[in-house]
Write an enzyme that holds these catalytic residues in place. Sequence first.
Site, PDB file in Angstrom:
ATOM      1  N   PHE A 293      62.274  16.305  41.083  1.00 17.58           N
ATOM      2  CA  PHE A 293      61.556  15.634  40.005  1.00 17.58           C
ATOM      3  C   PHE A 293      60.173  16.228  39.731  1.00 17.58           C
ATOM      4  O   PHE A 293      59.641  16.089  38.647  1.00 17.58           O
ATOM      5  CB  PHE A 293      61.396  14.146  40.339  1.00 17.58           C
ATOM      6  CG  PHE A 293      62.699  13.425  40.456  1.00 17.58           C
ATOM      7  CD1 PHE A 293      63.416  13.074  39.325  1.00 17.58           C
ATOM      8  CD2 PHE A 293      63.221  13.102  41.696  1.00 17.58           C
ATOM      9  CE1 PHE A 293      64.618  12.400  39.423  1.00 17.58           C
ATOM     10  CE2 PHE A 293      64.431  12.431  41.805  1.00 17.58           C
ATOM     11  CZ  PHE A 293      65.127  12.091  40.662  1.00 17.58           C
TER      12      PHE A 293
ATOM     13  N   GLY B 121      54.206  17.996  48.752  1.00 13.79           N
ATOM     14  CA  GLY B 121      55.539  18.587  48.698  1.00 13.79           C
ATOM     15  C   GLY B 121      56.034  18.617  47.268  1.00 13.79           C
ATOM     16  O   GLY B 121      55.348  18.219  46.331  1.00 13.79           O
TER      17      GLY B 121
ATOM     18  N   ASP C 103      71.417   8.617  45.713  1.00 13.51           N
ATOM     19  CA  ASP C 103      71.035   9.893  46.326  1.00 13.51           C
ATOM     20  C   ASP C 103      70.480   9.656  47.729  1.00 13.51           C
ATOM     21  O   ASP C 103      69.448  10.205  48.105  1.00 13.51           O
ATOM     22  CB  ASP C 103      69.991  10.601  45.449  1.00 13.51           C
ATOM     23  CG  ASP C 103      69.843  12.079  45.801  1.00 13.51           C
ATOM     24  OD1 ASP C 103      70.644  12.585  46.612  1.00 13.51           O
ATOM     25  OD2 ASP C 103      68.915  12.725  45.278  1.00 13.51           O
TER      26      ASP C 103
END
Length: 657
Positions: free
Chosen positions: A405, A401, A514
């Site tokens: 980042f 995936g 996050d």
Amino acid sequence: MSRMNGGEILSDFMLKRAMSRSALFTSENYKERWFTLTDDSISYYSGTLAKRGSKKGAIPLNNIKTIECVEDGSLDDKKNVFQVMHRDERDSYYTLYIVAMSPDQQKKWVDTIKKTLRAGRIVCLPKYHTGVWTKSQGHYNCCDQIDRNAPGCQDAPGEAQRQAALPPLPKIPGDPVSPPPRNIPSPQSNGDIQKPVPQPRRAPKEKKIFVAAYDYKPYEAGDLELITGNEYEILDDSREHWWFAKNQPGDTGFIPANYVKKKFDLEIYEWYYKGVTRERSEAILKAEGREGCFMVRDSSQAGMYTLSIFTNESPELFVGGTPVRHYHIKKNSEDKFYLAEKHPFVTIPDLIYYHKHNAGGIATRLRSPPTKDKNIPVTAGFGHSKWEINRNELELFEVLGSGCFGTVQKGKWNGRVVAAKMMKERTMSEDSFLEEAKTMTQLSHPNLVQLYGVVTKSKPLIIVTELMQYGALLTYLKRHKTRLINKVSTLLDTCIQVCAAMEYLEGRSFIHRDLAARNCLVGENQIIKVADFGLARYVIDDEYTSSTGTKFPVKWAPPEVLSFTRFSSKSDVWAFGVLMWEVFTCGDMPYNQMRNAEVVDFVCSSNRRLAKPNGAPEKIYQVMLECWNKEPDNRPAFTQLLRTCRGLNDDGNYPHI
């Protein structure tokens, strides 16, 4: 080794830093002291250079774990410092810092103490910190580790080799721990042998014996191999994740603390699954699908246990037709355990042994537990101090995936399957991240994705973590929405697992920044783990850090973050409430019809909140609303949230799988 008067080996006038937990140290925290070294202790006295005063304290040599120099300037800019890390009578650890008057004095004391320890066969740790830990900074100034008991960052000169070369200790009949008494020439006897004066014998300290619950192969020098079922003596358990241990042949080294269990704990048995809920026990046993496959787990009632067993015998007779039965392990008036009252036993292992050979009132005879390989815990880092990974040792395979980042690929390091996050260049402050990477490898919890280490010597920067088989929780919820949407207990168990990880981070003053379903991962047997904790603070992309940008997680942010960019554990609590909403909608986008600017107005100006998900009971929605209190101080801590959520799941009012 020459002796001074009174049996002293050394005596000198030096400075001692107070062993205080105070945040700040001033000149008042340093005291002039006379230090003396004998065969059994280091003592310190008040007084002046001309005259020794009264005794102020002593450290038995048997309690010393490290004696090494401190790097000049590390301790309040002082030079010629050496450290004596030791254990007190309560098994707490302290470090005594002593400031010598010259380099020669420093070297003389360190060398002489080491020789004295070796003469007494006292084992020190093979690693130490060259700097110091201070409360004001909250970390070691030599390696930036934030845990006061973190593993040393530097090899102690010759210590590991010395321990490996030690011959077995001679034993005295009836005393397995003490070396034989030595005949020592008396300083007043011109070399004549003086018979030792009989001393009252102290009871030996009870050994800490643990049993390996899993095999462990060392990944670096200084680690010790574990073999399931073997016993190990724990020599030093002051560090949270890596203990210093000795095996039965006498080899020593570091072992992962979560791979060993107390000798008489249930955890040494392969059929005991600590902390597994009803929902996950059913998932594990159904996945095995073998008649008589069983486990013992903690009951919702504190201190009690439940036997869960898979059987295809007449499932229609049981609630929901499930092939998994659950039996409370009860106690009778004689404090014996039983499943069927006429078959009581003194211990749970005795009970299990009986029901392996006799059904004795339960649905079927016990056969064997689930395959344990699926449940081997991860270690905090690959080894006790290894966090830098050689790029040439890392194999990379298919892409799993991509995200803010960079891309994530499946990989393999020294035979272990891992996930490798390839960081995009110029998307994060690499220097700042690397300063904390060593500490982040020491964060370890069953519901946190384990950071193993980083590749820093080549580009791009690669973060190596544990691999989770089923990917992002958000994707998993969407894919299985039809099956999960009405399984309240299963969805609540998902939230409980995330909350447990966040309680762990909160307890270490670590902020995620996050938290969302997209940043949690799903593994075998419905295990949920929180990922990417702390990474958001290193992003240097303005779009990500701006509250009006497209990448910033506006829909998971509380008013104080949207208005003032003020992150805390309480902002993580708000995000957890939104994650609960994601879970109970099985992956819906919060505030789906709103743009980010509208969300800011909805949350901050109008003080409105997300509506209750259709499948969520009112009690669960109330937990979400508590997380979304406008005032951070009025939001519950994760410890309280975890207790509340577990209590709701224990009600038994919600449908199970």
